[in-house]
Scaffold this active site. Sequence first.
Site, PDB file in Angstrom:
ATOM      1  N   LYS A 113      44.516 -48.677  89.555  1.00 49.45           N
ATOM      2  CA  LYS A 113      44.109 -50.081  89.420  1.00 49.45           C
ATOM      3  C   LYS A 113      45.311 -51.005  89.525  1.00 49.45           C
ATOM      4  O   LYS A 113      45.239 -52.055  90.159  1.00 49.45           O
ATOM      5  CB  LYS A 113      43.396 -50.318  88.077  1.00 49.45           C
ATOM      6  CG  LYS A 113      41.968 -49.806  88.035  1.00 49.45           C
ATOM      7  CD  LYS A 113      41.281 -50.292  86.764  1.00 49.45           C
ATOM      8  CE  LYS A 113      39.868 -49.728  86.615  1.00 49.45           C
ATOM      9  NZ  LYS A 113      39.283 -50.036  85.300  1.00 49.45           N
ATOM     10  N   LYS A 197      31.589 -42.828  96.742  1.00 45.81           N
ATOM     11  CA  LYS A 197      30.634 -42.987  95.651  1.00 45.81           C
ATOM     12  C   LYS A 197      29.996 -44.373  95.685  1.00 45.81           C
ATOM     13  O   LYS A 197      30.683 -45.360  95.930  1.00 45.81           O
ATOM     14  CB  LYS A 197      31.443 -42.789  94.363  1.00 45.81           C
ATOM     15  CG  LYS A 197      30.703 -42.792  93.091  1.00 45.81           C
ATOM     16  CD  LYS A 197      31.659 -42.456  91.953  1.00 45.81           C
ATOM     17  CE  LYS A 197      31.857 -43.690  91.111  1.00 45.81           C
ATOM     18  NZ  LYS A 197      32.256 -43.439  89.735  1.00 45.81           N
ATOM     19  N   LYS A 200      29.420 -50.356  91.857  1.00 47.02           N
ATOM     20  CA  LYS A 200      29.097 -51.746  91.594  1.00 47.02           C
ATOM     21  C   LYS A 200      30.005 -52.673  92.390  1.00 47.02           C
ATOM     22  O   LYS A 200      29.664 -53.784  92.699  1.00 47.02           O
ATOM     23  CB  LYS A 200      29.286 -52.056  90.098  1.00 47.02           C
ATOM     24  CG  LYS A 200      28.321 -51.314  89.198  1.00 47.02           C
ATOM     25  CD  LYS A 200      28.459 -51.762  87.751  1.00 47.02           C
ATOM     26  CE  LYS A 200      29.641 -51.114  87.063  1.00 47.02           C
ATOM     27  NZ  LYS A 200      29.587 -51.202  85.589  1.00 47.02           N
TER      28      LYS A 200
END
Length: 337
Positions: A113, A197, A200
């Site tokens: 991240k 995957k 969201k």
Amino acid sequence: MKPRVFSAMQPTSDSLQLGNYLGALVQWVKLQDTHDAIYGVVDLHALTVAPEPQQLRDRTRATAAQFLAAGVDPERSIVFVQSHVPEHAELAWLLSTYTGMGEAGRMTQFKDKSAKVGESGTNVGLFTYPILMAADILLYDTDLVPVGEDQRQHLELSRDLAERLNTRLGEGTVVVPDAHIVEATAKIYDLQEPTKKMSKSSVSPKGTIEILEDPKKIAKNIKSAATDSDTVIAFDRESKAGVSNLLTIYSALDGRSVEQLVADYEGKMYGHLKVDVADVVVEYLTPIREAALDWIESPDRLDAVLADGAAKARTIASATLDRLYDRVGLVPPTPGR
Ligand code: AMP
Ligand code: TRP
């Protein structure tokens, strides 16, 4: 006494997607039968990505609404918002003093991240995120934590911290939680990029199946799912990722095994499969979507459920925090506390 299960999701999107539902919520609902369940909307975690305030408020309520719509039952389980229980932030501080710099620095999700946003965009909260997650879990004497594979390392940190507390402060200080990694049975991939995957935060909105989305749009996304230039309906994650993903979704919702579906669709075309998958998904999600929208449209009713959940959660959390504060040597604020 039933064993305790704790899990949580961040309110980081307007709608959950089918992967959240099949990979997590279905499990959560089932675990209510055998466990004492506590499910949280972890809004303090979501602060690490600097959300817009009104959006965070809306998403927090929408996430809770989708838990309830999926079948999490507030009569049997505790459903609450993390920031309503101040003990989470308090225990996170205590745990941070038990966490090594190197230990926290090894978290691969932080590395990923922070690499994405660069040093200037990386806040300290992103670094201590797994410590807050450990606090979530340890506050409730949690036995089992159902999470996806990507959370395995964070879970390991929670276990290490629990063992450390028990060694330094005495056995029985906290319960050492077990991970329950939800296996690939229902790992759902992006419709447009079926090797990734479903998420969201997917780049292509056409690749996801959002629970709160208009059913027509859901059907459209499924009908335009990427497949391959072959024509045979078969399951092969390597060479037929798109078709395999559709079969996984179909099987998860319809109950027929993937093998059975492959047999039933022998000689049929991809288009035929897509239409049927779209029908099954829409039929399945429609009542869930409607129930979630009902909750979202009556925020007072929803807030009342969340207030009740927070009160119940606090009873457990405050007892754990008192025990820990006492064991580390903090003087109680009121006599006899
Ligand atoms: P996230 O969206 O990453 O916050 O995930 C919330 C929960 O949903 C986690 O337990 C994930 O493992 C699960 N989940 C998210 N996306 C998928 C997916 N595509 N397939 C299966 N499970 C998923
Ligand atoms: N980090 C988890 C995720 O992104 C969410 C989470 C926060 C969580 N606290 C938790 C999951 C405690 C399980 C238990 O999916």
